[in-house]
Design a protein around this motif. Structure first.
Motif, PDB file in Angstrom:
ATOM      1  N   GLY A 158      -9.545  14.131  -2.281  1.00 22.85           N
ATOM      2  CA  GLY A 158      -8.661  13.105  -1.570  1.00 22.85           C
ATOM      3  C   GLY A 158      -9.514  11.623  -1.601  1.00 22.85           C
ATOM      4  O   GLY A 158      -8.829  10.752  -1.391  1.00 22.85           O
ATOM      5  N   LEU A 159     -10.581  11.821  -1.519  1.00 20.96           N
ATOM      6  CA  LEU A 159     -11.331  10.292  -1.681  1.00 20.96           C
ATOM      7  C   LEU A 159     -10.948   9.669  -3.128  1.00 20.96           C
ATOM      8  O   LEU A 159     -10.624   8.275  -2.989  1.00 20.96           O
ATOM      9  CB  LEU A 159     -12.679  10.494  -1.622  1.00 20.96           C
ATOM     10  CG  LEU A 159     -13.442  10.746  -0.203  1.00 20.96           C
ATOM     11  CD1 LEU A 159     -14.895  10.885  -0.313  1.00 20.96           C
ATOM     12  CD2 LEU A 159     -12.928   9.613   0.775  1.00 20.96           C
ATOM     13  N   ALA A 160     -10.995  10.447  -3.841  1.00 25.96           N
ATOM     14  CA  ALA A 160     -10.485   9.872  -5.374  1.00 25.96           C
ATOM     15  C   ALA A 160      -8.981   9.310  -5.203  1.00 25.96           C
ATOM     16  O   ALA A 160      -8.661   8.245  -5.845  1.00 25.96           O
ATOM     17  CB  ALA A 160     -10.697  10.573  -6.511  1.00 25.96           C
ATOM     18  N   MET A 161      -8.229  10.151  -4.795  1.00 21.16           N
ATOM     19  CA  MET A 161      -6.749   9.765  -4.668  1.00 21.16           C
ATOM     20  C   MET A 161      -6.584   8.534  -3.751  1.00 21.16           C
ATOM     21  O   MET A 161      -5.786   7.450  -4.198  1.00 21.16           O
ATOM     22  CB  MET A 161      -5.915  11.163  -3.980  1.00 21.16           C
ATOM     23  CG  MET A 161      -4.590  10.730  -3.896  1.00 21.16           C
ATOM     24  SD  MET A 161      -3.692  12.236  -2.857  1.00 21.16           S
ATOM     25  CE  MET A 161      -4.131  13.661  -4.049  1.00 21.16           C
ATOM     26  N   TRP A 162      -7.182   8.511  -2.747  1.00 22.59           N
ATOM     27  CA  TRP A 162      -7.150   7.215  -1.703  1.00 22.59           C
ATOM     28  C   TRP A 162      -7.492   6.120  -2.576  1.00 22.59           C
ATOM     29  O   TRP A 162      -6.902   5.069  -2.544  1.00 22.59           O
ATOM     30  CB  TRP A 162      -8.091   7.715  -0.488  1.00 22.59           C
ATOM     31  CG  TRP A 162      -7.755   6.471   0.338  1.00 22.59           C
ATOM     32  CD1 TRP A 162      -6.843   6.305   1.492  1.00 22.59           C
ATOM     33  CD2 TRP A 162      -8.720   5.666   0.761  1.00 22.59           C
ATOM     34  NE1 TRP A 162      -7.077   5.141   2.258  1.00 22.59           N
ATOM     35  CE2 TRP A 162      -8.304   4.631   1.815  1.00 22.59           C
ATOM     36  CE3 TRP A 162     -10.168   5.175   0.190  1.00 22.59           C
ATOM     37  CZ2 TRP A 162      -8.941   3.891   2.377  1.00 22.59           C
ATOM     38  CZ3 TRP A 162     -10.881   4.126   1.015  1.00 22.59           C
ATOM     39  CH2 TRP A 162     -10.179   3.199   1.790  1.00 22.59           C
ATOM     40  N   THR A 163      -8.420   6.334  -3.198  1.00 22.57           N
ATOM     41  CA  THR A 163      -9.529   5.046  -3.990  1.00 22.57           C
ATOM     42  C   THR A 163      -8.448   4.625  -5.325  1.00 22.57           C
ATOM     43  O   THR A 163      -8.194   3.350  -5.355  1.00 22.57           O
ATOM     44  CB  THR A 163     -10.753   5.439  -4.676  1.00 22.57           C
ATOM     45  OG1 THR A 163     -11.432   5.751  -3.619  1.00 22.57           O
ATOM     46  CG2 THR A 163     -11.553   4.136  -5.230  1.00 22.57           C
ATOM     47  N   PHE A 164      -8.125   5.551  -5.972  1.00 19.81           N
ATOM     48  CA  PHE A 164      -7.071   5.444  -7.241  1.00 19.81           C
ATOM     49  C   PHE A 164      -5.694   4.560  -6.614  1.00 19.81           C
ATOM     50  O   PHE A 164      -5.070   3.586  -7.206  1.00 19.81           O
ATOM     51  CB  PHE A 164      -7.031   6.429  -8.045  1.00 19.81           C
ATOM     52  CG  PHE A 164      -8.045   6.678  -8.807  1.00 19.81           C
ATOM     53  CD1 PHE A 164      -8.598   5.555  -9.557  1.00 19.81           C
ATOM     54  CD2 PHE A 164      -8.549   7.996  -9.183  1.00 19.81           C
ATOM     55  CE1 PHE A 164      -9.823   5.929 -10.536  1.00 19.81           C
ATOM     56  CE2 PHE A 164      -9.398   8.189 -10.037  1.00 19.81           C
ATOM     57  CZ  PHE A 164     -10.137   7.332 -10.511  1.00 19.81           C
ATOM     58  N   GLY A 165      -5.268   5.146  -5.672  1.00 17.57           N
ATOM     59  CA  GLY A 165      -3.864   4.768  -5.272  1.00 17.57           C
ATOM     60  C   GLY A 165      -3.663   3.331  -4.655  1.00 17.57           C
ATOM     61  O   GLY A 165      -3.065   2.748  -4.968  1.00 17.57           O
ATOM     62  N   LEU A 166      -4.993   3.059  -3.845  1.00 19.07           N
ATOM     63  CA  LEU A 166      -4.928   1.748  -3.232  1.00 19.07           C
ATOM     64  C   LEU A 166      -5.316   0.607  -4.339  1.00 19.07           C
ATOM     65  O   LEU A 166      -4.793  -0.398  -4.468  1.00 19.07           O
ATOM     66  CB  LEU A 166      -5.908   1.804  -2.180  1.00 19.07           C
ATOM     67  CG  LEU A 166      -5.719   2.496  -0.896  1.00 19.07           C
ATOM     68  CD1 LEU A 166      -6.794   2.237   0.067  1.00 19.07           C
ATOM     69  CD2 LEU A 166      -4.174   2.028  -0.314  1.00 19.07           C
ATOM     70  N   ALA A 167      -6.164   1.293  -5.237  1.00 16.41           N
ATOM     71  CA  ALA A 167      -6.485   0.112  -6.553  1.00 16.41           C
ATOM     72  C   ALA A 167      -5.106   0.055  -7.203  1.00 16.41           C
ATOM     73  O   ALA A 167      -5.163  -1.285  -7.985  1.00 16.41           O
ATOM     74  CB  ALA A 167      -7.857   0.740  -7.277  1.00 16.41           C
ATOM     75  N   VAL A 168      -4.743   0.889  -7.535  1.00 12.67           N
ATOM     76  CA  VAL A 168      -3.432   0.796  -8.508  1.00 12.67           C
ATOM     77  C   VAL A 168      -2.271   0.082  -7.825  1.00 12.67           C
ATOM     78  O   VAL A 168      -1.774  -0.906  -8.614  1.00 12.67           O
ATOM     79  CB  VAL A 168      -3.123   2.090  -9.206  1.00 12.67           C
ATOM     80  CG1 VAL A 168      -1.637   2.059  -9.760  1.00 12.67           C
ATOM     81  CG2 VAL A 168      -4.014   2.680  -9.924  1.00 12.67           C
ATOM     82  N   ALA A 169      -2.098   0.269  -6.751  1.00 14.06           N
ATOM     83  CA  ALA A 169      -1.097  -0.336  -5.898  1.00 14.06           C
ATOM     84  C   ALA A 169      -1.326  -1.945  -5.640  1.00 14.06           C
ATOM     85  O   ALA A 169      -0.523  -2.765  -5.930  1.00 14.06           O
ATOM     86  CB  ALA A 169      -0.769   0.222  -4.510  1.00 14.06           C
ATOM     87  N   GLY A 225       0.691   2.846   1.564  1.00 12.30           N
ATOM     88  CA  GLY A 225       0.719   3.607   2.752  1.00 12.30           C
ATOM     89  C   GLY A 225       0.810   4.926   2.315  1.00 12.30           C
ATOM     90  O   GLY A 225      -0.108   6.000   2.903  1.00 12.30           O
ATOM     91  N   VAL A 226       1.566   5.567   1.314  1.00 13.37           N
ATOM     92  CA  VAL A 226       1.726   6.900   0.766  1.00 13.37           C
ATOM     93  C   VAL A 226       0.382   7.457   0.281  1.00 13.37           C
ATOM     94  O   VAL A 226      -0.013   8.239   0.516  1.00 13.37           O
ATOM     95  CB  VAL A 226       2.992   6.952  -0.135  1.00 13.37           C
ATOM     96  CG1 VAL A 226       2.718   8.243  -0.644  1.00 13.37           C
ATOM     97  CG2 VAL A 226       4.248   7.072   0.778  1.00 13.37           C
ATOM     98  N   SER A 227      -0.370   6.480  -0.353  1.00 11.06           N
ATOM     99  CA  SER A 227      -1.504   6.662  -1.185  1.00 11.06           C
ATOM    100  C   SER A 227      -2.366   6.975  -0.193  1.00 11.06           C
ATOM    101  O   SER A 227      -3.432   7.854  -0.108  1.00 11.06           O
ATOM    102  CB  SER A 227      -1.935   5.839  -2.281  1.00 11.06           C
ATOM    103  OG  SER A 227      -0.846   5.778  -3.194  1.00 11.06           O
ATOM    104  N   GLY A 228      -2.743   6.046   0.792  1.00 13.18           N
ATOM    105  CA  GLY A 228      -3.764   6.132   1.902  1.00 13.18           C
ATOM    106  C   GLY A 228      -3.404   7.356   2.788  1.00 13.18           C
ATOM    107  O   GLY A 228      -4.487   8.103   3.007  1.00 13.18           O
ATOM    108  N   VAL A 229      -2.529   7.700   3.193  1.00 17.64           N
ATOM    109  CA  VAL A 229      -1.972   8.922   4.093  1.00 17.64           C
ATOM    110  C   VAL A 229      -2.367  10.203   3.485  1.00 17.64           C
ATOM    111  O   VAL A 229      -2.855  10.987   3.676  1.00 17.64           O
ATOM    112  CB  VAL A 229      -0.695   8.725   4.597  1.00 17.64           C
ATOM    113  CG1 VAL A 229      -0.301   9.892   5.239  1.00 17.64           C
ATOM    114  CG2 VAL A 229      -0.483   7.742   5.673  1.00 17.64           C
TER     115      VAL A 229
END
Length: 133
Positions: A13-24, A45-49
């Motif tokens: 979850g932490l990795a998903m949040w980090t990668f999602g926000l960095a890529v977006a 928003g989707v990546s963060g949630v």
């Protein structure tokens, strides 16, 4: 087993949040930069949630492994994580699957597998707890 999978789910979850926000935000890690487009805030928003849901699911799974009477919250958060994952897939399909970043997509698939595993083990813990109490 529930605790081990829950720890891995929290890290995912932490990795998903980090990668999602960095890529977006910047198009890092080989993803297509979508900052400055109309989809960027929604994607972030989707990546963060989704990342936050997986972290909470991991924490609730760890708690359920220590206190079996609390396994209901772990089951609910696993269902919530699966629902948020479905929203992420719907968002990607809305974009035509052209703006998908590979790390976040892989983490989403791994996260769904972890959510299903946590759901399975949490239900076993709940069933065992109900049998003895």
């Amino acid at each position: 087993m529930l605790k081990l999978v829950a720890i891995v789910a929290a890290i995912t979850g932490l990795a998903m949040w980090t990668f999602g926000l960095a890529v977006a935000g910047a198009g890092l890690f080989g993803g297509t930069a979508i900052s400055g487009t109309d989809a960027a805030p929604l994607y972030m928003g989707v990546s963060g949630v989704s990342g936050l849901c997986f972290v909470v699911m991991g924490l609730m799974g760890m708690r359920a492994s220590n206190v079996p009477s609390r396994s209901g919250t772990s089951i609910v958060t696993a269902f919530g994580s699966l629902a948020v994952s479905a929203v992420a897939v719907l968002f990607w399909s809305w974009q035509g699957f052209v703006k998908i970043d590979a790390p976040n997509a892989v983490l989403l698939v791994v996260g769904v597998l972890e959510a299903l595993t946590i759901l399975f083990f949490a239900r076993k813990v709940k069933k065992e707890h109900d049998t003895w109490h």
